[in-house]
Design a protein around this motif. Structure first.
Motif, mmCIF file in Angstrom:
data_model
loop_
_atom_site.group_PDB
_atom_site.id
_atom_site.type_symbol
_atom_site.label_atom_id
_atom_site.label_comp_id
_atom_site.label_asym_id
_atom_site.label_seq_id
_atom_site.Cartn_x
_atom_site.Cartn_y
_atom_site.Cartn_z
ATOM 1 N N ALA A 90 0.856 -1.190 0.000
ATOM 2 C CA ALA A 90 0.000 0.000 0.000
ATOM 3 C C ALA A 90 0.888 1.235 0.000
ATOM 4 N N MET A 91 0.372 2.324 -0.554
ATOM 5 C CA MET A 91 1.167 3.557 -0.672
ATOM 6 C C MET A 91 0.503 4.697 0.074
ATOM 7 N N PHE A 92 1.347 5.472 0.762
ATOM 8 C CA PHE A 92 0.889 6.729 1.359
ATOM 9 C C PHE A 92 1.874 7.815 0.949
ATOM 10 N N GLY A 93 1.411 8.750 0.126
ATOM 11 C CA GLY A 93 2.287 9.796 -0.393
ATOM 12 C C GLY A 93 2.097 11.112 0.334
ATOM 13 N N LEU A 94 3.205 11.793 0.585
ATOM 14 C CA LEU A 94 3.144 13.135 1.167
ATOM 15 C C LEU A 94 3.562 14.150 0.116
ATOM 16 N N GLY A 95 2.879 15.294 0.142
ATOM 17 C CA GLY A 95 3.235 16.362 -0.774
ATOM 18 C C GLY A 95 2.573 17.643 -0.338
ATOM 19 N N ASP A 96 2.564 18.590 -1.247
ATOM 20 C CA ASP A 96 1.968 19.892 -0.963
ATOM 21 C C ASP A 96 1.324 20.368 -2.263
ATOM 22 N N SER A 97 0.012 20.556 -2.237
ATOM 23 C CA SER A 97 -0.697 20.901 -3.477
ATOM 24 C C SER A 97 -0.330 22.306 -3.964
ATOM 25 N N PHE A 98 0.443 23.044 -3.166
ATOM 26 C CA PHE A 98 1.039 24.296 -3.637
ATOM 27 C C PHE A 98 1.866 24.025 -4.908
ATOM 28 N N TYR A 99 2.513 22.851 -4.938
ATOM 29 C CA TYR A 99 3.284 22.442 -6.125
ATOM 30 C C TYR A 99 2.320 21.726 -7.077
ATOM 31 N N GLU A 100 1.536 22.523 -7.809
ATOM 32 C CA GLU A 100 0.425 21.950 -8.577
ATOM 33 C C GLU A 100 0.860 20.841 -9.538
ATOM 34 N N GLU A 101 1.955 21.096 -10.260
ATOM 35 C CA GLU A 101 2.374 20.176 -11.329
ATOM 36 C C GLU A 101 2.948 18.869 -10.804
ATOM 37 N N THR A 102 3.491 18.912 -9.600
ATOM 38 C CA THR A 102 4.240 17.743 -9.118
ATOM 39 C C THR A 102 3.656 17.197 -7.819
ATOM 40 N N TYR A 103 2.401 17.562 -7.556
ATOM 41 C CA TYR A 103 1.822 17.199 -6.260
ATOM 42 C C TYR A 103 1.928 15.691 -5.975
ATOM 43 N N SER A 104 2.599 15.356 -4.893
ATOM 44 C CA SER A 104 2.645 13.983 -4.361
ATOM 45 C C SER A 104 3.294 12.969 -5.317
ATOM 46 N N GLN A 105 4.103 13.445 -6.243
ATOM 47 C CA GLN A 105 4.645 12.514 -7.243
ATOM 48 C C GLN A 105 5.818 11.670 -6.763
ATOM 49 N N GLY A 106 6.492 12.101 -5.689
ATOM 50 C CA GLY A 106 7.656 11.341 -5.213
ATOM 51 C C GLY A 106 7.322 9.877 -4.982
ATOM 52 N N SER A 107 6.250 9.662 -4.215
ATOM 53 C CA SER A 107 5.860 8.284 -3.900
ATOM 54 C C SER A 107 5.475 7.516 -5.153
ATOM 55 N N GLU A 108 4.988 8.241 -6.163
ATOM 56 C CA GLU A 108 4.499 7.541 -7.358
ATOM 57 C C GLU A 108 5.621 6.880 -8.154
ATOM 58 N N HIS A 109 6.845 7.384 -8.010
ATOM 59 C CA HIS A 109 7.972 6.706 -8.665
ATOM 60 C C HIS A 109 8.116 5.283 -8.100
ATOM 61 N N ILE A 110 8.013 5.190 -6.786
ATOM 62 C CA ILE A 110 8.157 3.869 -6.139
ATOM 63 C C ILE A 110 6.961 2.991 -6.487
ATOM 64 N N ASP A 111 5.770 3.601 -6.466
ATOM 65 C CA ASP A 111 4.555 2.844 -6.783
ATOM 66 C C ASP A 111 4.647 2.219 -8.183
ATOM 67 N N ARG A 112 5.074 3.023 -9.152
ATOM 68 C CA ARG A 112 5.153 2.511 -10.538
ATOM 69 C C ARG A 112 6.110 1.334 -10.640
ATOM 70 N N ARG A 113 7.238 1.442 -9.925
ATOM 71 C CA ARG A 113 8.247 0.377 -10.025
ATOM 72 C C ARG A 113 7.735 -0.918 -9.371
ATOM 73 N N PHE A 114 7.057 -0.806 -8.228
ATOM 74 C CA PHE A 114 6.461 -2.008 -7.614
ATOM 75 C C PHE A 114 5.546 -2.690 -8.635
ATOM 76 N N THR A 115 4.695 -1.887 -9.275
ATOM 77 C CA THR A 115 3.733 -2.450 -10.223
ATOM 78 C C THR A 115 4.436 -3.082 -11.416
ATOM 79 N N GLU A 116 5.452 -2.363 -11.946
ATOM 80 C CA GLU A 116 6.208 -2.909 -13.087
ATOM 81 C C GLU A 116 6.807 -4.277 -12.770
#
Ligand SMILES: Cc1cc2nc3c(=O)[nH]c(=O)nc-3n(C[C@H](O)[C@H](O)[C@H](O)COP(=O)(O)O)c2cc1C
Length: 150
Positions: A87-113
């Motif tokens: 399971a994934m829990f991502g932290l971010g700040d929606s102030f960064y509109e373009e990149t909101y919460s994307q850090g965790s998504e790198h790991i998520d994509r690799r798990f899925t791959e």
């Protein structure tokens, strides 16, 4: 089922959440252990454990400091994670509109791959909200643990 809570952080929020999730799981009678991603190897991931990954976003939608070495290894890791659930829990700040919460998504994509299966909702904490990170994560946790046990 043994639950492994992994965190990647730069300023400590993800570590606090990971610790609070683990404390709650242990208090509820299941077993959880916590690792900083910088002390964890992709080879240690097995279908016998359930993984909760708590990870923030830094730079311009990138991984935080303590997740970077792990991710480099994970990117070239050639294991088969079929049967692994997480399971994934991502932290971010929606102030960064373009990149909101994307850090965790790198790991998520690799798990899925690699063949692993994400269960439950993708949890998020937005630093621009008034919500306390651990409150959001602890509210998110029960459905994830139920999915892990299913
Ligand atoms: C320099 C800096 C860059 C950041 N970049 C992003 C970003 O690109 N996207 C995002 O959603 N959040 C970004 N954040 C917000 C963090 O992800 C957020 O504050 C988070 O709670 C930090 O968690 P941590 O203490 O576990 O690292 C940034 C924060 C800082 C200080």
């Amino acid at each position: 089922m043994n639950i492994v809570v992994l965190y990647g952080t730069e300023s400590g929020n993800s570590e606090l959440i990971a610790q609070d999730l683990s404390d709650k799981i242990n208090a509820d009678g299941q077993s959880a252990e916590v690792f900083d991603l910088q002390d964890f190897e992709p080879e240690s991931i097995t279908p016998e454990s359930f993984y909760i990954v708590v990870c923030s976003t830094h730079g311009d939608g990138e991984l935080p400091n303590t997740a970077q070495d792990f991710f480099e290894k994970f990117s070239t890791f050639e294991g088969d994670l079929t049967g692994v659930r997480y399971a994934m829990f991502g932290l971010g700040d929606s102030f960064y509109e373009e990149t909101y919460s994307q850090g965790s998504e790198h790991i998520d994509r690799r798990f899925t791959e690699l063949g692993a299966e994400r269960v439950g909702e993708y949890g998020r904490h937005d630093a621009s909200s008034w919500d306390l990170p651990s409150d959001v994560a602890l509210e998110w946790l029960p459905a994830v643990v139920a999915a892990a046990d299913a």
